[in-house]
Design a protein around this motif. Structure first.
Motif, short mmCIF file in Angstrom:
data_model
loop_
_atom_site.label_atom_id
_atom_site.label_comp_id
_atom_site.label_asym_id
_atom_site.label_seq_id
_atom_site.Cartn_x
_atom_site.Cartn_y
_atom_site.Cartn_z
N ASN A 98 -6.18 1.42 -1.91
CA ASN A 98 -5.32 2.54 -2.32
C ASN A 98 -4.65 3.21 -1.12
O ASN A 98 -3.51 3.67 -1.22
CB ASN A 98 -6.10 3.57 -3.15
CG ASN A 98 -6.36 3.07 -4.55
OD1 ASN A 98 -5.52 2.39 -5.13
ND2 ASN A 98 -7.52 3.38 -5.07
N THR A 99 -5.34 3.27 -0.01
CA THR A 99 -4.72 3.85 1.20
C THR A 99 -3.53 3.01 1.62
O THR A 99 -2.47 3.55 1.98
CB THR A 99 -5.75 3.95 2.35
OG1 THR A 99 -6.82 4.81 1.92
CG2 THR A 99 -5.11 4.52 3.60
N ASN A 102 -0.72 3.80 -0.74
CA ASN A 102 -0.20 5.15 -0.49
C ASN A 102 0.64 5.23 0.78
O ASN A 102 1.58 6.02 0.86
CB ASN A 102 -1.34 6.15 -0.43
CG ASN A 102 -2.01 6.36 -1.78
OD1 ASN A 102 -1.42 6.09 -2.83
ND2 ASN A 102 -3.26 6.78 -1.75
N ALA A 105 4.13 3.62 -0.29
CA ALA A 105 4.87 4.24 -1.40
C ALA A 105 6.06 5.10 -0.94
O ALA A 105 7.14 4.99 -1.52
CB ALA A 105 3.92 5.03 -2.28
N GLU A 110 6.34 -0.77 -3.77
CA GLU A 110 5.28 -0.70 -4.77
C GLU A 110 4.33 -1.87 -4.56
O GLU A 110 4.66 -2.83 -3.86
CB GLU A 110 5.87 -0.73 -6.18
CG GLU A 110 6.72 -1.95 -6.45
CD GLU A 110 7.50 -1.86 -7.76
OE1 GLU A 110 7.62 -0.76 -8.31
OE2 GLU A 110 7.95 -2.91 -8.22
#
Length: 162
Positions: A98-99, A102, A105, A110
């Motif tokens: 997830n890091t 993020n 993004a 994406e």
């Protein structure tokens, strides 16, 4: 009630060539696609393992006798790039998928994580901050991750991340 996506999407199988270490970890990958004409589909998700294709590409396909739809060749590239990132579990990001997502993004990129293999597949569209994304990828090799270019455009290839 039937989901409309279920009626419009098809699964397309890409054969994968494994290296001497058994990577990728499968002999094929199934990607979602939408029909784009007779014998053609437009890919509708980011490939984790298939090389030379990106989300949005139009691919010629053939169905076998069992109804399995096999990818044959890309007939129209979308202009998107597919980059795979493997965060270093012992590095600064501690392998956190997830890091990685993020961090990319804000650049218009994406992606999707595959926890089982500690892998993030990024889709970098032509409208994204290409220089910023490439700079982040290169800089991130110093303690954050390793990456590979699964499918890139000529614009990406010649881009100086400096």
């Amino acid at each position: 009630m039937m989901n409309s996506a279920a009626t419009t999407h098809v699964r397309v199988v890409f054969e994968l060539e494994q290296d001497e270490n058994g990577w990728p970890p499968a002999g094929s990958e199934r990607l979602w696609a939408v029909p784009a004409g007779p014998g053609l589909v437009r890919l509708d998700n980011i490939p984790f393992f298939a090389r030379g294709v990106a989300c949005g590409d139009v691919v010629r396909v053939e169905a076998d006798a069992e109804g399995t739809v096999w990818a044959k060749e890309v007939v129209e590239f979308s202009g998107n790039c597919t980059i795979r990132v493997v965060p270093d579990r012992d590095g600064d990001l501690e392998g956190d998928l997830n890091t990685v997502l993020n961090l990319f993004a804000p650049l218009g990129v994406e992606g999707e994580g595959l926890e089982r293999f500690g892998l993030v597949a990024l889709n970098i569209p032509p409208a994204a901050d290409l220089a910023g994304a490439k700079r982040l990828l290169v800089e991130g090799q110093d303690g954050w991750w390793d990456y590979e270019e699964g499918c890139v455009t000529e614009v990406w290839r010649v881009l100086d991340p400096g």
